[in-house]
Every structure is written in structure tokens, then in C-alpha cells.
Motif scaffolding. Structure first.
Motif, PDB file in Angstrom:
ATOM      1  N   GLY A 141       0.814  -1.218   0.000  1.00 32.38           N
ATOM      2  CA  GLY A 141       0.000   0.000   0.000  1.00 32.38           C
ATOM      3  C   GLY A 141       0.841   1.258   0.000  1.00 32.38           C
ATOM      4  O   GLY A 141       0.476   2.269  -0.594  1.00 32.38           O
ATOM      5  N   LEU A 142       1.993   1.182   0.665  1.00 30.71           N
ATOM      6  CA  LEU A 142       2.866   2.356   0.776  1.00 30.71           C
ATOM      7  C   LEU A 142       3.556   2.710  -0.531  1.00 30.71           C
ATOM      8  O   LEU A 142       3.941   3.859  -0.743  1.00 30.71           O
ATOM      9  CB  LEU A 142       3.939   2.109   1.845  1.00 30.71           C
ATOM     10  N   ARG A 143       3.741   1.733  -1.387  1.00 34.41           N
ATOM     11  CA  ARG A 143       4.502   1.975  -2.624  1.00 34.41           C
ATOM     12  C   ARG A 143       3.960   3.149  -3.423  1.00 34.41           C
ATOM     13  O   ARG A 143       4.716   3.974  -3.934  1.00 34.41           O
ATOM     14  CB  ARG A 143       4.471   0.723  -3.511  1.00 34.41           C
ATOM     15  N   GLY A 144       2.644   3.221  -3.528  1.00 32.75           N
ATOM     16  CA  GLY A 144       2.054   4.281  -4.347  1.00 32.75           C
ATOM     17  C   GLY A 144       1.468   5.423  -3.550  1.00 32.75           C
ATOM     18  O   GLY A 144       0.891   6.356  -4.110  1.00 32.75           O
ATOM     19  N   ASN A 145       1.575   5.352  -2.205  1.00 29.39           N
ATOM     20  CA  ASN A 145       1.007   6.413  -1.375  1.00 29.39           C
ATOM     21  C   ASN A 145       1.763   7.723  -1.593  1.00 29.39           C
ATOM     22  O   ASN A 145       2.989   7.736  -1.630  1.00 29.39           O
ATOM     23  CB  ASN A 145       1.077   5.998   0.102  1.00 29.39           C
ATOM     24  N   VAL A 146       1.038   8.825  -1.690  1.00 30.73           N
ATOM     25  CA  VAL A 146       1.677  10.100  -2.031  1.00 30.73           C
ATOM     26  C   VAL A 146       1.534  11.168  -0.943  1.00 30.73           C
ATOM     27  O   VAL A 146       1.920  12.318  -1.154  1.00 30.73           O
ATOM     28  CB  VAL A 146       1.116  10.662  -3.361  1.00 30.73           C
ATOM     29  N   THR A 147       0.995  10.801   0.233  1.00 25.36           N
ATOM     30  CA  THR A 147       0.805  11.823   1.274  1.00 25.36           C
ATOM     31  C   THR A 147       1.474  11.480   2.603  1.00 25.36           C
ATOM     32  O   THR A 147       1.858  12.377   3.344  1.00 25.36           O
ATOM     33  CB  THR A 147      -0.696  12.068   1.552  1.00 25.36           C
ATOM     34  N   LEU A 148       1.638  10.203   2.924  1.00 17.45           N
ATOM     35  CA  LEU A 148       2.157   9.818   4.238  1.00 17.45           C
ATOM     36  C   LEU A 148       3.638  10.177   4.359  1.00 17.45           C
ATOM     37  O   LEU A 148       4.470   9.742   3.565  1.00 17.45           O
ATOM     38  CB  LEU A 148       1.970   8.323   4.468  1.00 17.45           C
ATOM     39  N   THR A 149       3.971  10.985   5.379  1.00 23.50           N
ATOM     40  CA  THR A 149       5.365  11.379   5.590  1.00 23.50           C
ATOM     41  C   THR A 149       5.969  10.734   6.837  1.00 23.50           C
ATOM     42  O   THR A 149       7.182  10.606   6.941  1.00 23.50           O
ATOM     43  CB  THR A 149       5.501  12.911   5.713  1.00 23.50           C
ATOM     44  N   LYS A 150       5.127  10.329   7.788  1.00 22.22           N
ATOM     45  CA  LYS A 150       5.631   9.746   9.040  1.00 22.22           C
ATOM     46  C   LYS A 150       4.923   8.426   9.336  1.00 22.22           C
ATOM     47  O   LYS A 150       3.690   8.382   9.396  1.00 22.22           O
ATOM     48  CB  LYS A 150       5.428  10.727  10.208  1.00 22.22           C
ATOM     49  N   LEU A 151       5.714   7.361   9.534  1.00 23.46           N
ATOM     50  CA  LEU A 151       5.154   6.040   9.815  1.00 23.46           C
ATOM     51  C   LEU A 151       5.926   5.389  10.953  1.00 23.46           C
ATOM     52  O   LEU A 151       7.148   5.252  10.887  1.00 23.46           O
ATOM     53  CB  LEU A 151       5.221   5.156   8.562  1.00 23.46           C
ATOM     54  N   ASP A 152       5.193   4.976  11.994  1.00 21.12           N
ATOM     55  CA  ASP A 152       5.795   4.282  13.135  1.00 21.12           C
ATOM     56  C   ASP A 152       5.285   2.839  13.153  1.00 21.12           C
ATOM     57  O   ASP A 152       4.102   2.594  13.386  1.00 21.12           O
ATOM     58  CB  ASP A 152       5.430   4.988  14.437  1.00 21.12           C
ATOM     59  N   LEU A 153       6.191   1.900  12.876  1.00 23.28           N
ATOM     60  CA  LEU A 153       5.869   0.470  12.903  1.00 23.28           C
ATOM     61  C   LEU A 153       6.682  -0.256  13.979  1.00 23.28           C
ATOM     62  O   LEU A 153       6.836  -1.473  13.933  1.00 23.28           O
ATOM     63  CB  LEU A 153       6.173  -0.159  11.534  1.00 23.28           C
ATOM     64  N   SER A 154       7.189   0.503  14.947  1.00 23.20           N
ATOM     65  CA  SER A 154       8.058  -0.097  15.959  1.00 23.20           C
ATOM     66  C   SER A 154       7.308  -1.121  16.811  1.00 23.20           C
ATOM     67  O   SER A 154       6.086  -1.079  16.938  1.00 23.20           O
ATOM     68  CB  SER A 154       8.653   0.995  16.861  1.00 23.20           C
ATOM     69  N   MET A 155       8.069  -2.042  17.370  1.00 17.99           N
ATOM     70  CA  MET A 155       7.561  -3.076  18.274  1.00 17.99           C
ATOM     71  C   MET A 155       6.481  -3.939  17.637  1.00 17.99           C
ATOM     72  O   MET A 155       5.418  -4.174  18.203  1.00 17.99           O
ATOM     73  CB  MET A 155       7.036  -2.433  19.569  1.00 17.99           C
ATOM     74  N   ASN A 156       6.762  -4.400  16.422  1.00 21.34           N
ATOM     75  CA  ASN A 156       5.949  -5.404  15.759  1.00 21.34           C
ATOM     76  C   ASN A 156       6.862  -6.599  15.453  1.00 21.34           C
ATOM     77  O   ASN A 156       7.851  -6.797  16.154  1.00 21.34           O
ATOM     78  CB  ASN A 156       5.291  -4.826  14.513  1.00 21.34           C
ATOM     79  N   GLY A 157       6.555  -7.378  14.444  1.00 16.54           N
ATOM     80  CA  GLY A 157       7.379  -8.538  14.119  1.00 16.54           C
ATOM     81  C   GLY A 157       7.621  -8.654  12.628  1.00 16.54           C
ATOM     82  O   GLY A 157       7.418  -9.714  12.023  1.00 16.54           O
ATOM     83  N   LEU A 158       8.069  -7.551  12.008  1.00 16.38           N
ATOM     84  CA  LEU A 158       8.223  -7.521  10.550  1.00 16.38           C
ATOM     85  C   LEU A 158       9.265  -8.510  10.055  1.00 16.38           C
ATOM     86  O   LEU A 158       9.096  -9.120   8.997  1.00 16.38           O
ATOM     87  CB  LEU A 158       8.584  -6.106  10.078  1.00 16.38           C
ATOM     88  N   GLY A 159      10.355  -8.675  10.791  1.00 19.12           N
ATOM     89  CA  GLY A 159      11.402  -9.620  10.399  1.00 19.12           C
ATOM     90  C   GLY A 159      12.107  -9.216   9.114  1.00 19.12           C
ATOM     91  O   GLY A 159      11.901  -8.124   8.572  1.00 19.12           O
TER      92      GLY A 159
END
Length: 360
Positions: A141-159
Motif C-alpha cells: 500500500g505504501l509503494r504508491g502512497n503520495v501523502t504519508l510522511t511519518k510512519l511508526d511500525l516499531s515493536m511489531n514482528g516484521l522480520g
């Protein structure tokens, strides 16, 4: 509150708000055009709360642009409801969904929403339960997103698989400025994937990788990828659980020569000399105050003289660069970091007027 014309922010965190309370709240909001920010975190709203909020957002004519919904026991069904309405909502700019219970299915809903949303600029998804599948969906979803400037994904399990998808996002996305993936079980392999994206990214300024099992080898890949990218805008790389060597520091000096605005935060240097240790501990504000006293100027004048515009505010990146390049008061990067900490507005800017409340 219906007739309020002065209150713009409503704080209702941790108030044991019930379903009836949320219904009353959104009813009030439909007739209030002055309220802009609302925090209803830690109220355990659950699925019904998510449904009520989603219905409100669907017909939202209020002025609300910031919505904090952290710690509300939202699960996959709640994600589906919220994301369906947020896909076409352009009013909400800042959204906090941290400390909920979204897992990979929730990640898929959020990824689909990000692909079409044209309003959100800040999204906090920290402390959820995303793993590889959810991470990949979010990144799609982020690949084509054109407005999001700040994203916090900390403390998950992305690996490392999530890191691979993130690397691709960094290669393609041109608006993300701040990314926090601390505490996501990303190792040197994942750092290598992220490095591939950093080699060509021209928008990211802050990347936080704290509390990941990355060693000095992974850290080296990250800093060299920034060095190879002449258009990198990176200002902060947080790898503050990584111990580095003297040789790493020499390599890092080469990176700093290309990108003077960059600050790499690490745990420490193995076997630093006593001389280095003493220099790191010297209070930079006292050094600047001493220079100002000698030249019969104020500390405020000193900082303003470094700003090409002569104003009281500068971006952190520009300030970092001029402080490293100036030779009036030679400071190391640790001392510059301390000056920034004291003057930082928490908006990506430093403000020299803070000096009135800062003691050397």
C-alpha cells in the motif's frame, strides 16, 4: 461542547468511555466545527466503538484532523471498518492506532487503505502484532502512497521479509520522511534489504532501527548505502544498540564528509581512548557561551550568525550541517547532538529562542 468556539483539542484518554459515551461524543462533533484534535486512547472501545467512529468518519463534516485511538482493543474486524471509511477520507491527517491488536489480516486492510488514502500524513501502528504477511501488505500500500510522511511500525514482528518489502518501498516511495521500525527482529540480512532502498531514496530523513539484532556489519551496509546516494536526505540513523569499532568510525567520517547533515546514533565505540571520552563529555553550551563572552556577543547572536536567513529557526538537518562545518567553536557530533536536543522543537526544527530557558 456543541456551542464551543474556543476549544480545539479534546483529551479523553483513559476515561473508561462506554459505547453510549462514544455515541454522545460523535453526536456533539457533528455540530462542532472548531474541534480539531481528539484523543480517546486507552478506553477499550472494542468493535462497537470502532463501528461508531467509522460511521462518524463516513459522514464527517467536522474539523477533526488528528485522531488518537491507541489502546482500544481493536482487532481485525475493527481494522476492516476503520480502513473502509479511511480509504476515501481526506480530512484525517494524523492517526494513532498503536497498542491495539491488529495482526496480519489487519495489516492487509491497512495496506489496501494506504494505497488509496490521500489525506493521512502521520500514522502510528507501533505495538501491534504485524508479522511478515501484514508487513508485506502494508508495504504494498505504501509503494504508491503520495501523502504519508511519518510512519511508526516499531515493536511489531516484521522480520527480514518485512525488511525486504520496506527496502522496496524506500526505492519507490518519494514522500516518506520518518520511518520507525525499532524492535522488529530485523537482522543484518534485513538491514541489507533496507540498504538497497536507501541507495536511491531521496525523501527519507529519519530511520530508526533501535532494538533490532543488527551488528556492526549490518550497520556498515546501512551507512555505505547512504554514502553511495548523492541525493540522500538522511539526517538521523538510529542504531543505538550497536557497538562499533574505531575502523567503523573512520568509515563513518567518510560518510559524514559526503552528507554533513547526517547523524548516526550508535551505542558506543569499543575501546575509546580517555581523550575521546573527555571530549565527548565537555558541555557544548559552555563552550559556545565562552566564545560569545570573548567576542562580546550573545549566544543567540552566535546561532543567528550561522543561519543564512538570520532568523530564529532552522531545520534540524541544516543546523546539524552548519554546526559541523563552522569553525568558531569546534564541536564533535555528540556535542552537536546535545545542542540539538536542547533547542529542538520536536517538529524537525531548532528554535534559538529556547536559549532564554536553556542553562549552559
Amino acid at each position: 461542547m456543541k456551542s464551543n468556539t474556543t476549544v480545539t483539542k479534546l483529551e479523553l484518554e483513559d476515561n473508561s468511555i462506554t459505547e453510549e459515551g462514544i455515541l454522545s461524543l460523535v453526536e456533539m462533533l457533528q455540530e462542532n466545527y472548531y474541534l480539531q484534535e481528539m484523543n480517546i486512547s486507552n478506553n477499550h472501545l472494542g468493535l462497537e466503538g470502532a463501528r461508531i467512529i467509522s460511521d462518524f468518519l463516513e459522514t464527517n463534516t467536522s474539523s477533526i484532523w488528528s485522531l488518537e485511538l491507541s489502546g482500544n482493543d481493536f482487532k481485525e474486524e475493527s481494522a476492516a471498518l476503520l480502513c473502509q471509511v479511511l480509504s476515501s477520507n481526506y480530512r484525517i491527517k494524523k492517526l494513532d492506532l498503536s497498542h491495539n491488536q491488529f495482526s496480519d489480516v489487519g495489516g492487509e486492510h491497512l495496506g489496501q487503505m494506504l494505497a488509496t488514502n490521500v489525506g493521512l500524513t502521520s500514522l502510528d501502528l507501533s505495538w501491534n502484532h504485524f508479522h511478515t504477511r501484514g508487513a508485506v501488505a502494508l508495504c504494498n500500500g505504501l509503494r504508491g502512497n503520495v501523502t504519508l510522511t511519518k510512519l511508526d511500525l516499531s515493536m511489531n514482528g516484521l522480520g527480514n521479509e518485512g525488511a525486504l518489502a520496506l527496502g522496496e518501498v524506500l526505492r519507490l516511495n518519494s514522500c516518506l520522511v520518518y520511518l520507525d521500525v525499532s524492535g522488529n527482529d530485523i537482522s543484518n540480512e534485513g538491514a541489507s534489504k533496507i540498504s538497497k532502498g536507501l541507495e536511491s531514496n531521496e525523501s527519507l530523513k529519519v530511520l530508526k532501527l533501535f532494538l533490532n539484532p543488527i551488528s556492526m556489519d549490518g550497520a556498515l551496509l546501512l551507512i555505505l548505502s547512504i554514502k553511495r546516494n548523492p541525493k540522500s536526505r538522511m539526517e538521523e540513523l538510529d542504531i543505538s544498540n550497536v557497538l562499533v569499532s574505531e575502523q567503523f568510525m573512520k568509515t563513518l567520517d567518510g560518510v559524514y564528509a559526503v552528507h554533513p547533515q547526517l547523524d548516526v546514533v550508535f551505542k558506543g565505540v569499543q575501546g575509546p581512548s580517555a581523550k575521546n571520552t573527555i571530549s565527548l563529555l565537555t558541555n557544548p553550551m559552555k563552550l559556545i557561551q565562552s566564545y560569545a563572552d570573548q567576542h562580546k556577543i550573545t549566544v543567540e547572536d552566535f546561532f543567528k550568525s550561522l543561519n543564512p536567513t538570520g532568523t530564529m529557526r532552522m531545520s534540524v538537518g541544516d543546523f546539524q550541517r552548519v554546526m559541523i562545518e563552522q569553525n568558531k567553536v569546534p564541536l564533535n557530533r555528540y556535542q552537536v547532538r546535545e545542542v540539538i536536543r536542547r533547542l529542538h522543537e520536536k517538529t524537525g526544527m531548532v528554535n534559538f529562542s529556547f536559549l532564554k530557558t536553556v542553562k549552559p
